[in-house]
Design a protein around this motif. Structure first.
Motif, PDB file in Angstrom:
ATOM      1  N   VAL A 102       0.736  -1.133  -0.024  1.00  0.00           N
ATOM      2  CA  VAL A 102      -0.020   0.171   0.117  1.00  0.00           C
ATOM      3  C   VAL A 102       1.068   1.254  -0.230  1.00  0.00           C
ATOM      4  O   VAL A 102       0.306   2.298  -0.746  1.00  0.00           O
ATOM      5  CB  VAL A 102      -1.082  -0.031   1.102  1.00  0.00           C
ATOM      6  CG1 VAL A 102      -1.905   1.238   1.133  1.00  0.00           C
ATOM      7  CG2 VAL A 102      -1.779  -1.133   1.312  1.00  0.00           C
ATOM      8  N   GLY A 103       1.934   1.185   0.478  1.00  0.00           N
ATOM      9  CA  GLY A 103       2.873   2.361   0.503  1.00  0.00           C
ATOM     10  C   GLY A 103       2.804   3.345   1.440  1.00  0.00           C
ATOM     11  O   GLY A 103       2.048   3.061   2.513  1.00  0.00           O
ATOM     12  N   THR A 104       3.432   4.590   1.264  1.00  0.00           N
ATOM     13  CA  THR A 104       3.437   5.800   2.141  1.00  0.00           C
ATOM     14  C   THR A 104       2.825   7.001   1.693  1.00  0.00           C
ATOM     15  O   THR A 104       2.691   8.011   2.519  1.00  0.00           O
ATOM     16  CB  THR A 104       4.655   5.936   2.745  1.00  0.00           C
ATOM     17  OG1 THR A 104       5.707   6.199   1.611  1.00  0.00           O
ATOM     18  CG2 THR A 104       5.265   4.824   3.669  1.00  0.00           C
ATOM     19  N   ASN A 105       2.375   6.844   0.603  1.00  0.00           N
ATOM     20  CA  ASN A 105       1.730   7.836  -0.258  1.00  0.00           C
ATOM     21  C   ASN A 105       0.328   7.874  -0.616  1.00  0.00           C
ATOM     22  O   ASN A 105       0.063   6.833  -1.563  1.00  0.00           O
ATOM     23  CB  ASN A 105       2.561   8.476  -1.408  1.00  0.00           C
ATOM     24  CG  ASN A 105       3.878   8.962  -1.069  1.00  0.00           C
ATOM     25  OD1 ASN A 105       4.152   9.539  -0.067  1.00  0.00           O
ATOM     26  ND2 ASN A 105       5.032   8.476  -1.635  1.00  0.00           N
ATOM     27  N   SER A 106      -0.594   8.498   0.088  1.00  0.00           N
ATOM     28  CA  SER A 106      -2.035   8.254  -0.385  1.00  0.00           C
ATOM     29  C   SER A 106      -2.508   8.924  -1.766  1.00  0.00           C
ATOM     30  O   SER A 106      -1.691   9.798  -1.903  1.00  0.00           O
ATOM     31  CB  SER A 106      -2.982   8.330   0.962  1.00  0.00           C
ATOM     32  OG  SER A 106      -4.222   8.333   0.508  1.00  0.00           O
TER      33      SER A 106
END
Length: 365
Positions: A102-106
């Motif tokens: 999912v990562g760290t940048n929405s």
């Protein structure tokens, strides 16, 4: 603690702080504790072991623990699989590498000002909440980057994005797209959590719930208007509630599906995307973030599920286009998201951190 010595690296499932990590034999099809996505990541780690390019590392696999780990050091690699708040772990500066689903940048994924709607308003609210929740981790991460730069301590490792993969997808023979029984299929939850009466979510809903309600309503209308097409719907409590029989049925129907609709979950990126891709389904999705494994992905992206009937009819009446997209979906899985490719990606990033073959003396947690 039992340490598995047959592997080049040590693998642990770590639930949350205060609990001991559980040693995980990645070749065991049934992990010692219930943990989602281990079918996929077990094979990713097997590909790493098979390569023999890295050894001597401690791999912690956690769902959403971002505060602390059982141990730290240059031999520690962390995999955060289920944090849908896009947070930066507090311990990033203490370990060799962090890999995060999912990562760290929405992403916002819509324009609530030019396209006002309840769904887009809820999406904006959720996006802003994610930004606020992520502030402490962002500040902590960049403070340590600045401090290391000033003190000449070297760079802090980046946080690497990796695909969610699948929960428990079976390896089935790929069916020809024309011979598949279902024209489109959705099985999943709409609301999997009850909110208290005083919560706004109980009255307004969530982006996930509202998006899926709109999609299901649209599919039902499409089925009534076009009875010649086979639409399969199954509303469940979510994949966490699936039995082994449910899993088998889900996989078999997915393999027998031509077009897989992929509504958002709490985040835009869901396991359904990768499950459908693995089986060669044509994928219709909402917005997707920019990731190395998603940029250029052969899917049909829509801004509103009410566009779906026209898209389904166009696809189902064009056999050549469907055959082309079916093959592109299979190719993307093999080239970008399969277990072996993700294993190679992880190896490449770790070897960049370690310029030579890894041989580190382990200090078990």
């Amino acid at each position: 603690m039992t340490v598995i010595n047959a592997l080049g690296n040590q693998y642990y499932l770590y639930i949350k702080k205060g609990q001991k990590p559980v040693a995980w034999d990645i070749y065991d099809t049934k992990p010692p504790i219930e943990f989602s996505l281990t079918t996929y990541f077990g094979q990713v780690f097997q590909a790493i072991e098979k390569s023999s390019l890295i050894s001597g590392l401690v791999f912690y696999v956690t769902w959403n623990e971002i505060d602390e780990l059982p141990s730290y050091g240059q031999n520690v690699v962390v995999f955060v699989l289920g944090d849908e708040w896009y947070r930066i772990p507090k311990y990033t500066h203490k370990v060799r590498a962090v890999f995060k689903c999912v990562g760290t940048n929405s992403i916002l994924g819509c324009n609530p000002f030019l396209q006002p709607s309840l769904l887009n308003l809820l999406t904006l609210i959720q996006f802003l909440r994610i930004l606020v929740v992520g502030v402490p981790g962002w500040v902590n991460y960049h403070w340590h980057k600045f401090k290391n730069l000033i003190l000449g301590l070297g760079k802090i490792t980046p946080i690497y994005d990796i695909p969610l993969g699948y929960h428990n997808s079976k390896n089935l023979p790929i069916k020809n797209i024309e011979s598949r029984l279902y024209d489109t299929y959705f099985s999943g939850s709409v609301v999997h959590r009850e909110y208290p009466i005083w919560s706004l979510k109980s009255w307004l809903g969530t982006p996930k719930a509202l998006s899926r309600k709109i999609m299901i309503s649209t599919l039902n209308k499409f089925q009534k208007k076009h009875p010649q097409f086979k639409v399969e719907l199954s509303i469940t409590g979510g994949y966490h509630n699936r039995t082994s029989e449910d899993e088998r049925s889900y996989c078999e129907i997915m393999m027998d599906t031509k077009i897989c609709v992929v509504p958002r979950g709490t985040s835009f990126e869901t396991t359904r995307l990768f499950e459908g891709m693995k089986y060669g389904c044509i994928l219709v999705t909402e917005s997707l973030p920019s990731r190395w494994y998603l940029d250029g992905i052969p899917v049909i992206k829509i801004k509103d599920w009410q566009e779906l009937p026209g898209i389904l009819k166009t696809l189902l009446e064009n056999k050549e286009l469907m055959a082309e997209m079916h093959q592109k979906s299979l190719n993307w899985w093999q080239d970008k998201c399969s277990e072996s490719i993700v294993g190679e990606y992880i190896i490449a990033k770790l070897l960049r951190e370690f310029p030579v073959n890894l041989e580190i003396n382990l200090d078990p947690p």
